[in-house]
Design an enzyme around this catalytic site. Structure first.
Site, mmCIF file in Angstrom:
data_model
loop_
_atom_site.group_PDB
_atom_site.id
_atom_site.type_symbol
_atom_site.label_atom_id
_atom_site.label_comp_id
_atom_site.label_asym_id
_atom_site.label_seq_id
_atom_site.Cartn_x
_atom_site.Cartn_y
_atom_site.Cartn_z
ATOM 1 N N ASN A 46 0.858 -1.168 0.000
ATOM 2 C CA ASN A 46 0.000 0.000 0.000
ATOM 3 C C ASN A 46 0.903 1.229 0.000
ATOM 4 O O ASN A 46 1.751 1.377 0.875
ATOM 5 C CB ASN A 46 -0.905 -0.028 1.238
ATOM 6 C CG ASN A 46 -1.898 1.107 1.262
ATOM 7 O OD1 ASN A 46 -1.521 2.269 1.233
ATOM 8 N ND2 ASN A 46 -3.167 0.764 1.337
ATOM 9 N N HIS A 57 -3.177 0.310 -3.547
ATOM 10 C CA HIS A 57 -3.302 -0.643 -2.449
ATOM 11 C C HIS A 57 -2.266 -1.741 -2.658
ATOM 12 O O HIS A 57 -1.684 -1.866 -3.745
ATOM 13 C CB HIS A 57 -4.698 -1.240 -2.432
ATOM 14 C CG HIS A 57 -5.767 -0.236 -2.118
ATOM 15 N ND1 HIS A 57 -6.995 -0.599 -1.623
ATOM 16 C CD2 HIS A 57 -5.801 1.123 -2.228
ATOM 17 C CE1 HIS A 57 -7.736 0.475 -1.438
ATOM 18 N NE2 HIS A 57 -7.032 1.535 -1.810
ATOM 19 N N SER A 82 -7.258 -8.881 4.906
ATOM 20 C CA SER A 82 -8.448 -9.141 4.094
ATOM 21 C C SER A 82 -8.673 -7.977 3.123
ATOM 22 O O SER A 82 -8.616 -6.817 3.523
ATOM 23 C CB SER A 82 -9.665 -9.308 5.003
ATOM 24 O OG SER A 82 -10.837 -9.517 4.247
ATOM 25 N N CYS A 84 -10.149 -5.085 0.707
ATOM 26 C CA CYS A 84 -11.299 -4.188 0.635
ATOM 27 C C CYS A 84 -12.122 -4.549 -0.611
ATOM 28 O O CYS A 84 -11.739 -5.400 -1.408
ATOM 29 C CB CYS A 84 -10.823 -2.734 0.563
ATOM 30 S SG CYS A 84 -9.972 -2.341 -0.986
ATOM 31 N N ASP A 147 -8.765 6.150 5.948
ATOM 32 C CA ASP A 147 -8.860 5.268 4.794
ATOM 33 C C ASP A 147 -9.528 3.937 5.111
ATOM 34 O O ASP A 147 -10.520 3.584 4.504
ATOM 35 C CB ASP A 147 -7.450 5.029 4.241
ATOM 36 C CG ASP A 147 -7.456 4.282 2.937
ATOM 37 O OD1 ASP A 147 -8.241 4.644 2.051
ATOM 38 O OD2 ASP A 147 -6.687 3.328 2.802
#
Length: 160
Positions: A46, A57, A82, A84, A147
């Protein structure tokens, strides 16, 4: 008979990227795209903070680093956290076959949805990944809430 996938070795690549991101002052999320043969095609982290670009990301950076592939069937996206909805969409859009997740305790993204749509999902619940994100949330809550931890993140609606 092909060897069993080495999820932990692949996760090591993603963790190294996450640690690089943390050292750069960014969000510690790393990823790798692995080919059907087990070779790492691309890696990334990221870089939203470092580049001032909300679209970079870990998963998108690894995907871009891999370059154009003839097909993504048989590939595995490995990520420390995990994914997005944005990154889950990338996995589904390009037909990536498997998703390996370091941890889903600090953020539960779109991996259940991916599993419902035929993606093999493996959650390793790796303590290194939990520690990376837990420390980040504690030390940089303003970035978390800017974010990742935005309203709705509890329902997997946040971005990262």
């Amino acid at each position: 008979m092909p060897a069993a996938p080495d999820f932990r070795a692949w996760l090591d690549v993603a963790v190294a990227e996450a640690e690089r991101g943390r050292a750069e002052g960014g969000v510690p999320i790393g990823a790798a795209l692995v080919g059907a043969d087990g070779a790492v095609l691309g890696r990334g982290r990221n870089r939203r903070v470092q580049d001032g670009d909300p679209s970079v990301h870990g998963e998108t950076a690894a995907f871009r680093d891999a370059g154009r592939q003839r097909t993504y069937r048989g590939t595995t996206m490995v990520t420390t956290l995990s994914p997005c909805w944005y990154c889950s969409g990338l996995v589904r859009q390009f037909g990536i076959s498997r998703l390996v997740i370091g941890e889903a305790r600090t953020f539960h993204g779109g991996h259940d949805w991916l599993a419902e749509h035929g993606v093999e999902v493996v959650v390793l619940d790796d303590e290194r990944c939990v520690r990376l994100m837990s420390e980040f949330i504690e030390q940089r809550p303003e970035l978390w809430f800017e974010d990742i931890g935005v309203d709705g993140a509890e329902d997997g609606e946040g971005t990262r």
